[in-house]
Design a protein around this motif. Sequence first.
Motif, PDB file in Angstrom:
ATOM      1  N   THR A  95     -29.662 -55.220  47.680  1.00  0.00           N
ATOM      2  CA  THR A  95     -28.212 -55.137  47.843  1.00  0.00           C
ATOM      3  C   THR A  95     -27.579 -55.268  46.455  1.00  0.00           C
ATOM      4  OG1 THR A  95     -27.922 -57.507  48.038  1.00  0.00           O
ATOM      5  CG2 THR A  95     -28.387 -56.317  50.060  1.00  0.00           C
ATOM      6  N   LEU A  97     -25.473 -57.415  45.374  1.00  0.00           N
ATOM      7  CA  LEU A  97     -25.498 -58.803  44.913  1.00  0.00           C
ATOM      8  C   LEU A  97     -26.881 -59.131  44.346  1.00  0.00           C
ATOM      9  CD1 LEU A  97     -23.981 -61.462  44.672  1.00  0.00           C
ATOM     10  CD2 LEU A  97     -24.783 -62.083  46.932  1.00  0.00           C
ATOM     11  N   GLU A 101     -27.985 -60.343  40.614  1.00  0.00           N
ATOM     12  CA  GLU A 101     -28.790 -61.561  40.473  1.00  0.00           C
ATOM     13  C   GLU A 101     -30.104 -61.278  39.767  1.00  0.00           C
ATOM     14  OE1 GLU A 101     -27.462 -64.057  44.470  1.00  0.00           O
ATOM     15  OE2 GLU A 101     -29.363 -63.015  44.410  1.00  0.00           O
ATOM     16  N   ARG A 116     -26.453 -67.182  41.668  1.00  0.00           N
ATOM     17  CA  ARG A 116     -25.610 -66.556  42.691  1.00  0.00           C
ATOM     18  C   ARG A 116     -24.135 -66.647  42.323  1.00  0.00           C
ATOM     19  NH1 ARG A 116     -26.784 -65.656  48.615  1.00  0.00           N
ATOM     20  NH2 ARG A 116     -28.077 -64.314  47.347  1.00  0.00           N
ATOM     21  N   GLU A 120     -21.662 -63.457  41.745  1.00  0.00           N
ATOM     22  CA  GLU A 120     -20.462 -63.212  42.554  1.00  0.00           C
ATOM     23  C   GLU A 120     -19.216 -63.123  41.675  1.00  0.00           C
ATOM     24  OE1 GLU A 120     -21.758 -65.134  46.835  1.00  0.00           O
ATOM     25  OE2 GLU A 120     -20.394 -66.270  45.544  1.00  0.00           O
ATOM     26  N   LEU A 123     -19.135 -59.701  40.066  1.00  0.00           N
ATOM     27  CA  LEU A 123     -18.779 -58.640  41.015  1.00  0.00           C
ATOM     28  C   LEU A 123     -17.286 -58.679  41.330  1.00  0.00           C
ATOM     29  CD1 LEU A 123     -21.853 -58.724  43.385  1.00  0.00           C
ATOM     30  CD2 LEU A 123     -21.064 -56.753  42.099  1.00  0.00           C
ATOM     31  N   ARG A 130     -15.703 -59.214  48.497  1.00  0.00           N
ATOM     32  CA  ARG A 130     -16.854 -59.945  49.012  1.00  0.00           C
ATOM     33  C   ARG A 130     -17.574 -59.233  50.146  1.00  0.00           C
ATOM     34  NH1 ARG A 130     -18.035 -64.974  47.390  1.00  0.00           N
ATOM     35  NH2 ARG A 130     -16.476 -65.840  45.996  1.00  0.00           N
ATOM     36  N   PHE A 133     -20.595 -57.110  49.152  1.00  0.00           N
ATOM     37  CA  PHE A 133     -21.677 -57.697  48.344  1.00  0.00           C
ATOM     38  C   PHE A 133     -23.048 -57.455  48.948  1.00  0.00           C
ATOM     39  CE2 PHE A 133     -19.237 -61.263  45.951  1.00  0.00           C
ATOM     40  CZ  PHE A 133     -18.429 -60.294  45.395  1.00  0.00           C
ATOM     41  N   ASN A 134     -23.113 -57.384  50.275  1.00  0.00           N
ATOM     42  CA  ASN A 134     -24.430 -57.249  50.893  1.00  0.00           C
ATOM     43  C   ASN A 134     -24.751 -55.825  51.324  1.00  0.00           C
ATOM     44  OD1 ASN A 134     -25.380 -59.897  50.578  1.00  0.00           O
ATOM     45  ND2 ASN A 134     -23.927 -60.549  52.139  1.00  0.00           N
ATOM     46  N   ALA A 148     -20.417 -51.840  40.491  1.00  0.00           N
ATOM     47  CA  ALA A 148     -21.546 -52.753  40.665  1.00  0.00           C
ATOM     48  C   ALA A 148     -22.486 -52.681  39.459  1.00  0.00           C
ATOM     49  CB  ALA A 148     -22.309 -52.402  41.940  1.00  0.00           C
TER      50      ALA A 148
END
Lengths: 252, 258
Positions: A95, A97, A101, A116, A120, A123, A130, A133-134, A148
Amino acid sequence: MSKIIFNNVHKSFNNRLSVLRGVSLTVAEGESHIILGQSGCGKSVLLKCLLGIIKITSGDILVDGISVKDSSRSDEYMRKFSILFQGNALFDSMTILENVEFGIRQIRRNDKGRIREVAEEKLLAVGLERRVFNLYPAEMSGGMQKRAALARAIAIEPEVLLFDEPTSGLDPITGGKICHLLKKTVNSLGVTSLTITHDIRVAKFLSDRASVLHDGVLVWTGHTGDMERCGNEFVEHFHRASHAISRRRVLE
Amino acid sequence: MLRSMAVLGRYTLFSLHEIGKASIFAFNGIKNCFLPPFFFRETLRQMMVMGFYSLPIVGLTAIFAGMVLALQTYVGFTRFGAESAVASVVVISITRELGPVFAGLMVAGRVSSSIAAEIGSMRVSEQIDALRTLQVNPFGFLVAPRIISGVCTLPLLVLVADVIGVMGGFVVSVTLLDFSIGSYITQTVKNMAMIDVISGLVKAAFFGFCLSCFGCYHGFCSDLGARGVGDATTGAVVSSCIGILVLNYLLTALFFGI
Ligand SMILES: Nc1ncnc2c1ncn2[C@@H]1O[C@H](COP(=O)(O)OP(=O)(O)OP(=O)(O)O)[C@@H](O)[C@H]1O
Ligand SMILES: [Mg+2]
């Protein structure tokens, strides 16, 4: 103080196709430099040579006095850079995020607990919400992927940011937003940046120092405002051509 | 005449060059299996993809192999009045040969092609360059997890294939061929030698190494563009299948001391 020095860089593939034929350029610390050129003239190759991903045939590239060819210091050398690739190059098994990471985890091995949090924060800083993010890169639009990828690039706190065609494949509005974002990011981080583009308006917006790559050499380096009367036939032609297109767009 | 010699020579040189390149690649891959950093999550993900998702296809191949084997042996052996040997022939052939080879070939078709396609398209979309700029060794992140999971999951798959294959033979024998359940099972257990099973599993580990290595190799050496990735997947399947068959012969000769 000069940050990056290209010294008569040559690159040919398989001993026949000669892409770079003696590129020399100096980029000062904190400067935003633009490299313009036609499609396929070797702009991306030049960036990959700078990163050491492609080995140069002859000449040398120095960053803070470290040579790209010095393999004993290659970690320290690579650590200075971060690049926004032409096609974003987000890892599609993760993903976004996790992408950010992953970058932080590889480069800054010390502060594991905060990974993390930092990801965040980056981003959000590039304007992503939010709820995305996934998502996996394939589930997002080109503009969101660009953001991203930019977050991943700045998260590792580089000294030099490289942008390869940051607006290609984006509509003018999104492209404009990304340009603003890039300028804001570079200014706030105070890093040296090298941007590759074939769009003169992007070049003029991002910086006033530019070079033009043609036939494997930099045919002109100077102030973006001086391009139309610089005396070099190709550069003037390049400038006129891109303005002719934008005028035609306006007329239509 | 001279020209055909030249072609032959060029082809030989080219093949030697390729073999050399692949060997260096494999050596690098093995080296990186033992060098940190280790990417546990990526390794687990690969084990899932290679092992778990290959279960249905491996199970299906094994059950039909076992069933056909029982039928064929029965038909052949009744000519000599030796039909009582069906159970032992099934268990010996499945554990020694058919289990490992069929599982290896099926997984080669399924997995080495997808490895080649995945790595090839990562190369096209500059993801491998991105790994380098993040100071991640692509061998450590992409090749090592795949080799480790190939070597670990193939033996497990073969174990499952062995059990299912023997079951297939059993089902056909007791339903169609009028064997008694009790005597078939006794025959099977009596003829199941540990060395056969273990040699099959060792072979499987080598097959797993072979197919993940070839998958990665073709992915990394693919030409850029969709066509290049397509060629890479074909190349990966072809060379890993050939590799498995050659290895199978060599390992069998080694194990049974011929
Ligand atoms: N790995 C490679 N092997 C052989 N030739 C290559 C390789 N990479 C690039 N080239 C050649 O180098 C030339 C320049 O490519 P490059 O990608 O740098 O162009 P570019 O200026 O970035 O163009 P664009 O604006 O379309 O991105 C092309 O002609 C390409 O064929
Ligand atoms: Mg390019």
